[in-house]
Design an enzyme around this catalytic site. Structure first.
Site, PDB file in Angstrom:
ATOM      1  N   ARG A  15     -43.343  32.315  41.296  1.00  0.00           N
ATOM      2  CA  ARG A  15     -43.228  32.084  42.438  1.00  0.00           C
ATOM      3  C   ARG A  15     -41.946  31.831  42.990  1.00  0.00           C
ATOM      4  NH1 ARG A  15     -46.353  26.108  43.577  1.00  0.00           N
ATOM      5  NH2 ARG A  15     -44.311  25.366  42.690  1.00  0.00           N
ATOM      6  N   MET A  67     -64.653  17.297  64.347  1.00  0.00           N
ATOM      7  CA  MET A  67     -63.166  16.812  64.251  1.00  0.00           C
ATOM      8  C   MET A  67     -63.075  15.472  63.860  1.00  0.00           C
ATOM      9  SD  MET A  67     -59.895  17.244  67.017  1.00  0.00           S
ATOM     10  CE  MET A  67     -60.324  18.915  67.306  1.00  0.00           C
ATOM     11  N   TYR A 118     -73.130  19.861  65.646  1.00  0.00           N
ATOM     12  CA  TYR A 118     -72.466  21.193  66.558  1.00  0.00           C
ATOM     13  C   TYR A 118     -73.225  22.419  65.921  1.00  0.00           C
ATOM     14  CZ  TYR A 118     -68.590  18.713  68.852  1.00  0.00           C
ATOM     15  OH  TYR A 118     -67.986  18.137  69.747  1.00  0.00           O
ATOM     16  N   LYS A 140     -43.569  14.678  46.894  1.00  0.00           N
ATOM     17  CA  LYS A 140     -43.856  15.421  48.007  1.00  0.00           C
ATOM     18  C   LYS A 140     -45.060  15.351  48.570  1.00  0.00           C
ATOM     19  CE  LYS A 140     -45.652  19.129  44.729  1.00  0.00           C
ATOM     20  NZ  LYS A 140     -45.300  20.232  43.911  1.00  0.00           N
TER      21      LYS A 140
HETATM   22  C1  LIG Z   1     -45.728  19.815  42.400  1.00  0.00           C
HETATM   23  C2  LIG Z   1     -44.670  20.198  41.419  1.00  0.00           C
HETATM   24  C3  LIG Z   1     -44.635  19.210  40.270  1.00  0.00           C
HETATM   25  C4  LIG Z   1     -45.998  18.003  39.868  1.00  0.00           C
HETATM   26  O1  LIG Z   1     -47.043  18.933  39.428  1.00  0.00           O
HETATM   27  P1  LIG Z   1     -48.284  18.111  38.975  1.00  0.00           P
HETATM   28  O2  LIG Z   1     -49.406  19.123  38.213  1.00  0.00           O
HETATM   29  O3  LIG Z   1     -48.665  17.278  40.200  1.00  0.00           O
HETATM   30  O4  LIG Z   1     -47.987  16.958  37.922  1.00  0.00           O
HETATM   31  C5  LIG Z   1     -43.896  19.462  39.242  1.00  0.00           C
HETATM   32  N1  LIG Z   1     -42.969  20.526  39.255  1.00  0.00           N
HETATM   33  C6  LIG Z   1     -42.949  21.268  40.329  1.00  0.00           C
HETATM   34  C7  LIG Z   1     -41.967  22.294  40.515  1.00  0.00           C
HETATM   35  C8  LIG Z   1     -43.715  21.242  41.456  1.00  0.00           C
HETATM   36  O5  LIG Z   1     -43.719  21.962  42.479  1.00  0.00           O
END
Ligand SMILES: *Cc1c(COP(=O)(O)O)cnc(C)c1O
Length: 368
Positions: free
Chosen positions: A136, A313, A264, A38
């Site tokens: 979550r 920036m 800045y 991701k």
């Molecule tokens: C992002 C994520 C992972 C990966 O976690 P790491 O700590 O980067 O290995 C695994 N499972 C879920 C559900 C995640 O959202």
């Protein structure tokens, strides 16, 4: 390695292979490995990384959103792809690209069953997420009978896996909490599987889960940060190789007289004459303002140069009064020695944030 002539993020695919193999060696034999790619593979480049991991015969991928999965499919990724946080508005696209949704509450489950049956799907693979303490996303243990009822009343979908996510797998002070999550997950799966009548894959561990809780690997583990070279502890970091090197180049060197200022808002005022270097990387590239005012640093010719004044920036200014350097020299923002984790700590954050934040403007270069 060629010297940087502009800001680049160098990705070391050999290091990726090393990390993958280390994680594999720490995983119970026969356990499948899912690579979490991701957020552009944590800021590296999801397509290239996934392609490489696919060639290393990784079993599964996960992304957060449907469009990330579509990008992988368009690049030729054929392995199964779990979408961790799909939105109903994208379900048709998800099905079209053979992506597999995580379903975590009754609303999204019903929305998916509706679309899957409209699209004439049968046994479409889905993944059921349970909440075991992260609070979550996820069904509750009390939802099992409701879930079974729903699943028995449709042939459009089939449960490919049941999973949950650990809240504090990297924190050994929270071991009791994590053991409790593992137990809750076991209880849920032992309850649901007989009612389901078949055995989906089970998975719980992220990178630190793999390393710290070998008893909880189940059928598959999900690793993100480990692939990219961070083990979330001093001890584990020694086994990993960060795959990314962020480098840039000195555009200009200034001598700033005593009583003058830099950048800045005149955020840095000189007490003595200093020498500064201006670098073409700023908050639009992912170096946030929190790294300014002496917190963050780069290394030039092996010596540390703190970022002074405010991060702009497109640029930062660093103090090179005691650094032997000239215009055109390379500056390292992070690499295998001065890691992204170390830089992140200067601003009170974690490696995950700085590496995922390197913006798409920064050119990615691959070392194969
Ligand atoms: C992002 C994520 C992972 C990966 O976690 P790491 O700590 O980067 O290995 C695994 N499972 C879920 C559900 C995640 O959202």
């Amino acid at each position: 390695m060629p010297k940087a002539q502009e800001t680049i993020l160098e990705i070391d695919l050999k290091a990726l292979k090393h990390n993958f193999e280390y994680l594999k060696s720490k995983t119970k034999q026969g356990t499948k490995i899912l690579g979490v790619v991701k957020a552009f593979a944590y800021g590296s480049d999801a397509n290239e990384i996934a392609y490489y991991l696919q060639n290393l015969n990784i079993d599964y991928f996960a992304v957060a959103y449907v469009h990330e999965g579509i990008s992988l499919r368009n690049f030729g990724i054929a392995k199964p792809i779990l979408v961790l946080h799909p939105q109903a508005i994208n379900f048709k696209l998800l099905i079209k690209h053979c992506l597999e949704p995580s379903l975590y509450n009754s609303k999204i489950l019903n929305e998916f069953i509706k679309i899957a049956s409209e699209e004439n799907q049968s046994n479409y693979p889905i993944h059921i997420k349970f909440n075991t303490g992260l609070n979550r996303l996820g069904f509750d243990a009390n939802d099992i009978d409701y879930l079974i009822d729903k699943l028995k009343n449709t042939s459009s979908i089939k449960v490919a896996s049941i999973f949950s996510h650990l809240a504090a797998s990297e924190d050994l002070n929270e071991k009791a909490f994590t053991l409790n999550q593992i137990q809750s997950f076991k209880n849920i799966t032992e309850n649901i599987i007989p009612k389901l009548g078949y055995k989906p894959m089970l998975h719980l561990c992220n990178t630190s889960g793999i390393l710290n809780y070998p008893e909880a690997h189940f059928d598959m583990v999900r690793t993100g940060i480990g692939l990219y070279g961070f083990g979330n502890s001093e001890k584990e970091n020694t086994h990993f190789k960060p795959i990314g090197t962020l480098k840039t180049v000195i555009s200009q060197i200034h001598t700033i007289e005593k009583g003058d200022s830099v950048g800045y808002n005149r955020a840095y005022k000189t007490e003595n004459q200093i020498k500064t270097a201006t670098l073409p990387i700023g908050h639009a590239d992912g170096i946030g303002r929190q790294y300014g005012k002496g917190k963050g640093f780069v290394t030039i010719n092996g010596q540390k140069a703190p970022i002074i004044g405010n991060v702009c920036m497109d640029m930062i200014m660093v103090n090179v009064t005691n650094v032997d350097c000239k215009e055109g020299d390379e500056a390292i923002v992070f690499d295998k020695n001065y890691t992204a984790e170390e830089l992140a700590e200067t601003a009170g954050t974690i490696s995950y944030e700085i590496i995922t934040g390197i913006s798409q403007r920064v050119k990615r270069v691959y070392l194969k």
